[in-house]
Every structure is written in structure tokens, then in C-alpha cells.
Design a protein around this motif. Structure first.
Motif, PDB file in Angstrom:
ATOM      1  N   GLU A 177       0.829  -1.216   0.000  1.00 35.10           N
ATOM      2  CA  GLU A 177       0.000   0.000   0.000  1.00 35.10           C
ATOM      3  C   GLU A 177       0.860   1.260   0.000  1.00 35.10           C
ATOM      4  O   GLU A 177       0.547   2.243  -0.681  1.00 35.10           O
ATOM      5  CB  GLU A 177      -0.929  -0.002   1.220  1.00 35.10           C
ATOM      6  CG  GLU A 177      -1.998  -1.079   1.207  1.00 35.10           C
ATOM      7  CD  GLU A 177      -3.087  -0.825   0.188  1.00 35.10           C
ATOM      8  OE1 GLU A 177      -3.176   0.306  -0.336  1.00 35.10           O
ATOM      9  OE2 GLU A 177      -3.868  -1.761  -0.087  1.00 35.10           O
ATOM     10  N   ARG A 233       1.516   4.187  -3.150  1.00 37.58           N
ATOM     11  CA  ARG A 233       1.351   5.625  -2.939  1.00 37.58           C
ATOM     12  C   ARG A 233       2.659   6.385  -3.129  1.00 37.58           C
ATOM     13  O   ARG A 233       2.754   7.562  -2.784  1.00 37.58           O
ATOM     14  CB  ARG A 233       0.762   5.882  -1.547  1.00 37.58           C
ATOM     15  CG  ARG A 233      -0.688   5.430  -1.429  1.00 37.58           C
ATOM     16  CD  ARG A 233      -1.121   5.264   0.012  1.00 37.58           C
ATOM     17  NE  ARG A 233      -2.555   4.984   0.122  1.00 37.58           N
ATOM     18  CZ  ARG A 233      -3.093   3.785  -0.147  1.00 37.58           C
ATOM     19  NH1 ARG A 233      -2.319   2.773  -0.520  1.00 37.58           N
ATOM     20  NH2 ARG A 233      -4.390   3.594  -0.035  1.00 37.58           N
ATOM     21  N   GLN A 238      -4.576   7.482  18.261  1.00 37.90           N
ATOM     22  CA  GLN A 238      -5.563   7.587  17.184  1.00 37.90           C
ATOM     23  C   GLN A 238      -6.138   6.194  16.982  1.00 37.90           C
ATOM     24  O   GLN A 238      -5.394   5.233  16.770  1.00 37.90           O
ATOM     25  CB  GLN A 238      -4.915   8.083  15.895  1.00 37.90           C
ATOM     26  CG  GLN A 238      -5.897   8.219  14.739  1.00 37.90           C
ATOM     27  CD  GLN A 238      -5.290   8.958  13.564  1.00 37.90           C
ATOM     28  OE1 GLN A 238      -4.207   9.536  13.660  1.00 37.90           O
ATOM     29  NE2 GLN A 238      -5.983   8.945  12.442  1.00 37.90           N
ATOM     30  N   LEU A 277      -8.351   3.259  15.094  1.00 34.58           N
ATOM     31  CA  LEU A 277      -8.859   2.789  13.811  1.00 34.58           C
ATOM     32  C   LEU A 277      -9.741   1.572  14.042  1.00 34.58           C
ATOM     33  O   LEU A 277      -9.534   0.825  14.998  1.00 34.58           O
ATOM     34  CB  LEU A 277      -7.699   2.398  12.883  1.00 34.58           C
ATOM     35  CG  LEU A 277      -6.660   3.454  12.539  1.00 34.58           C
ATOM     36  CD1 LEU A 277      -5.628   2.871  11.576  1.00 34.58           C
ATOM     37  CD2 LEU A 277      -7.306   4.686  11.947  1.00 34.58           C
ATOM     38  N   LEU A 294      -3.554  -4.820  12.688  1.00 34.61           N
ATOM     39  CA  LEU A 294      -4.089  -3.842  11.738  1.00 34.61           C
ATOM     40  C   LEU A 294      -3.429  -3.911  10.372  1.00 34.61           C
ATOM     41  O   LEU A 294      -4.065  -3.640   9.352  1.00 34.61           O
ATOM     42  CB  LEU A 294      -3.928  -2.428  12.306  1.00 34.61           C
ATOM     43  CG  LEU A 294      -4.847  -2.038  13.460  1.00 34.61           C
ATOM     44  CD1 LEU A 294      -4.412  -0.703  14.051  1.00 34.61           C
ATOM     45  CD2 LEU A 294      -6.298  -1.988  13.004  1.00 34.61           C
ATOM     46  N   GLN A 298      -6.414  -4.158   8.057  1.00 33.02           N
ATOM     47  CA  GLN A 298      -6.728  -2.815   7.549  1.00 33.02           C
ATOM     48  C   GLN A 298      -5.504  -2.168   6.880  1.00 33.02           C
ATOM     49  O   GLN A 298      -5.147  -1.032   7.195  1.00 33.02           O
ATOM     50  CB  GLN A 298      -7.203  -1.910   8.695  1.00 33.02           C
ATOM     51  CG  GLN A 298      -8.476  -2.351   9.378  1.00 33.02           C
ATOM     52  CD  GLN A 298      -9.710  -1.963   8.577  1.00 33.02           C
ATOM     53  OE1 GLN A 298      -9.616  -1.399   7.500  1.00 33.02           O
ATOM     54  NE2 GLN A 298     -10.875  -2.258   9.118  1.00 33.02           N
ATOM     55  N   ARG A 346      -4.893  -0.838   3.936  1.00 28.08           N
ATOM     56  CA  ARG A 346      -5.119   0.402   3.177  1.00 28.08           C
ATOM     57  C   ARG A 346      -5.368   1.571   4.126  1.00 28.08           C
ATOM     58  O   ARG A 346      -4.757   2.636   3.997  1.00 28.08           O
ATOM     59  CB  ARG A 346      -6.291   0.238   2.222  1.00 28.08           C
ATOM     60  CG  ARG A 346      -6.593   1.497   1.415  1.00 28.08           C
ATOM     61  CD  ARG A 346      -7.708   1.258   0.415  1.00 28.08           C
ATOM     62  NE  ARG A 346      -7.351   0.204  -0.527  1.00 28.08           N
ATOM     63  CZ  ARG A 346      -8.167  -0.246  -1.478  1.00 28.08           C
ATOM     64  NH1 ARG A 346      -9.385   0.265  -1.613  1.00 28.08           N
ATOM     65  NH2 ARG A 346      -7.769  -1.191  -2.292  1.00 28.08           N
ATOM     66  N   LEU A 347      -6.250   1.371   5.087  1.00 28.75           N
ATOM     67  CA  LEU A 347      -6.550   2.430   6.048  1.00 28.75           C
ATOM     68  C   LEU A 347      -5.323   2.776   6.877  1.00 28.75           C
ATOM     69  O   LEU A 347      -5.065   3.957   7.158  1.00 28.75           O
ATOM     70  CB  LEU A 347      -7.702   1.991   6.959  1.00 28.75           C
ATOM     71  CG  LEU A 347      -8.116   2.980   8.052  1.00 28.75           C
ATOM     72  CD1 LEU A 347      -8.561   4.300   7.442  1.00 28.75           C
ATOM     73  CD2 LEU A 347      -9.244   2.381   8.904  1.00 28.75           C
ATOM     74  N   LEU A 348      -4.555   1.773   7.247  1.00 30.37           N
ATOM     75  CA  LEU A 348      -3.349   2.025   8.031  1.00 30.37           C
ATOM     76  C   LEU A 348      -2.336   2.823   7.219  1.00 30.37           C
ATOM     77  O   LEU A 348      -1.720   3.768   7.741  1.00 30.37           O
ATOM     78  CB  LEU A 348      -2.741   0.703   8.490  1.00 30.37           C
ATOM     79  CG  LEU A 348      -1.486   0.799   9.358  1.00 30.37           C
ATOM     80  CD1 LEU A 348      -1.707   1.681  10.575  1.00 30.37           C
ATOM     81  CD2 LEU A 348      -1.029  -0.602   9.783  1.00 30.37           C
ATOM     82  N   GLU A 397      -2.967   4.926   4.785  1.00 30.02           N
ATOM     83  CA  GLU A 397      -3.471   6.298   4.678  1.00 30.02           C
ATOM     84  C   GLU A 397      -3.277   7.059   5.987  1.00 30.02           C
ATOM     85  O   GLU A 397      -2.950   8.256   5.986  1.00 30.02           O
ATOM     86  CB  GLU A 397      -4.944   6.266   4.284  1.00 30.02           C
ATOM     87  CG  GLU A 397      -5.175   5.748   2.870  1.00 30.02           C
ATOM     88  CD  GLU A 397      -6.639   5.493   2.558  1.00 30.02           C
ATOM     89  OE1 GLU A 397      -7.459   5.559   3.509  1.00 30.02           O
ATOM     90  OE2 GLU A 397      -6.959   5.219   1.387  1.00 30.02           O
ATOM     91  N   THR A 398      -3.448   6.375   7.107  1.00 33.59           N
ATOM     92  CA  THR A 398      -3.261   7.012   8.395  1.00 33.59           C
ATOM     93  C   THR A 398      -1.800   7.371   8.621  1.00 33.59           C
ATOM     94  O   THR A 398      -1.485   8.467   9.107  1.00 33.59           O
ATOM     95  CB  THR A 398      -3.770   6.093   9.519  1.00 33.59           C
ATOM     96  OG1 THR A 398      -5.145   5.780   9.293  1.00 33.59           O
ATOM     97  CG2 THR A 398      -3.619   6.753  10.871  1.00 33.59           C
ATOM     98  N   SER A 407      -1.004  10.415   6.656  1.00 33.78           N
ATOM     99  CA  SER A 407      -1.581  11.628   7.240  1.00 33.78           C
ATOM    100  C   SER A 407      -0.763  12.107   8.419  1.00 33.78           C
ATOM    101  O   SER A 407      -0.642  13.322   8.657  1.00 33.78           O
ATOM    102  CB  SER A 407      -3.029  11.367   7.661  1.00 33.78           C
ATOM    103  OG  SER A 407      -3.107  10.547   8.826  1.00 33.78           O
TER     104      SER A 407
END
Length: 225
Positions: A22, A26, A199, A201, A207, A211, A213-215, A217-218, A221
């Protein structure tokens, strides 16, 4: 910026395969470190030396550590290349505390039992791989790494050379559905030991498997903050 990823107990870098993919997708470099966890002569100093050797090859690093990997990360985060330390569902160590001492020192067993009871599960049950780790991980994802290495006893009992938390920005990411380290427990530990509010999730203890993809992105960020 390179993401250097430290696995938890067992030291298996394959845990981060999906997250690495992932991050690469990016446009970011990511390296998962294989720790010498199965070596009976290796403990936290040797783990830290292994990670430092990787960090040495990159000018700017975000250090990401899963669970027990927080013990190793704390010994490496003073490296001048490290710009940010991110702990995932972490065992946050106190100075000098060993992984073997951590559970009793933090009240982990009581927190895990209380969370299990609140969910209608047996609060006296032993830690179970399926129940506590894999409840939200797709079966085909975990199958690829089910034959991973086992952690030797050395890392749990040999002295931890950590004398103070390194002066590097530190963030904590917690799985809201973590059954091993319940979110309330993680929140208390992060505030008490680091002065940091995690934070949260959606997801359990693993994770990077449930998760990715979400990880990713986090993590990006946090780097942009």
C-alpha cells in the motif's frame, strides 16, 4: 521519507507485506525488518542493532513498530535519521522494563479479562490466536504466514537497556476492536507513559493484516501533519 517497519513478537517481516504494498502504491519507500527473534542468543540489544543497520541506509525515516516491536523502536528512535515514531497497538515500555515484566506492570491481564467479559466472552480463557488475534483478519491473508518463527525467551528476560524515552515525536495507533490490548487499556498506557492520546482505527490487534489500506493512509496523514 522511508517507512521502516518493526514487527511484533516472532519478528516476522511478512506481517507488513500488505502495508508495504500500500505504501509503495502511494509512491513511498517502505522496508520491513526481520528480527532475529528465534535466536536464543538475541534479545533487545540485538534487535535494535538489526533495525539500526537498516535505518543507517536511509536519510529520513518514519519508524513504525507493531506491539512488542515498541521495545525495539524505543532503542532505535534516537537515531538522527528518525523523524517520527509510530507505535501500533503497542507494548509501551517503561525505562528498564523487560517484555516479560510488562504485562504485570501494566495490569494487562485484568484489562483483557474485563474487555472479554464486557463482550460476553470467557474472561478467564487463555490467549487464543484465533480469538484474540485473527477475529478480523481474512483467513487467506493469515494463511500465507501461519508458519512464522517463534519468539525465543531471551527478549522477555534479558535486561532492557532503555534509560529514557527518546526525544522524537511519537504517535500511537490503536485498534478499536483489539481484544489482546483493549483500546481503553492502550489509551491509559499511552497517556500515562508518553502523554500521547492514541488515534483509533477500526480493527483488531493485527491492523497491518486487517486494515492495510486504512493504516497506510493514516501513516501518510501523520507524516503530513
Amino acid at each position: 521519507m522511508t517507512y521502516v517497519l518493526i514487527p511484533g513478537a516472532g519478528g516476522d517481516p511478512r506481517y507488513f507485506d500488505l502495508l508495504v504494498d500500500e505504501l509503495h502504491a502511494r509512491g513511498h519507500d517502505a522496508v520491513a525488518v526481520a528480527l532475529p527473534a528465534a535466536d536464543p542468543d538475541a534479545a533487545l540489544p540485538e534487535y535494535a542493532a538489526t533495525v539500526r543497520a537498516v535505518v543507517d541506509t536511509h536519510p529520513e525515516v518514519v519508524l513504525v513498530a507493531q506491539s512488542m516491536g515498541a521495545f525495539t523502536a524505543a532503542l532505535v528512535a534516537d537515531h538522527p535519521a528518525v523523524r517520527l515514531l509510530v507505535l501500533l497497538n503497542p507494548m509501551i515500555p517503561a525505562p528498564g522494563e523487560t517484555p516479560g515484566d510488562w504485562a504485570a506492570a501494566t495490569g494487562h491481564a485484568q484489562a483483557r479479562a474485563a474487555y472479554a467479559e464486557a463482550q460476553g466472552r470467557d474472561p478467564h480463557a487463555d490467549i487464543d490466536l484465533t480469538v484474540d488475534f485473527l477475529h478480523d483478519v481474512p483467513a487467506d491473508v493469515f494463511a500465507r504466514m501461519s508458519d512464522g518463527p517463534q519468539e525465543s525467551d531471551a527478549a522477555f528476560v534479558r535486561p532492557n537497556p532503555l534509560r529514557a524515552w527518546p526525544p522524537v515525536p511519537t504517535r500511537v495507533i490503536s485498534g478499536r476492536d483489539d481484544r489482546l490490548f483493549p483500546a481503553d487499556f492502550q489509551r491509559r498506557l499511552a497517556v500515562d507513559r508518553l502523554g500521547v492520546h492514541p488515534q483509533e482505527l477500526p480493527g483488531g490487534h493485527l491492523l497491518a493484516l486487517s486494515q492495510p489500506r486504512l493504516l497506510a493512509e493514516t501513516l501518510l496523514s501523520l507524516t503530513d501533519d
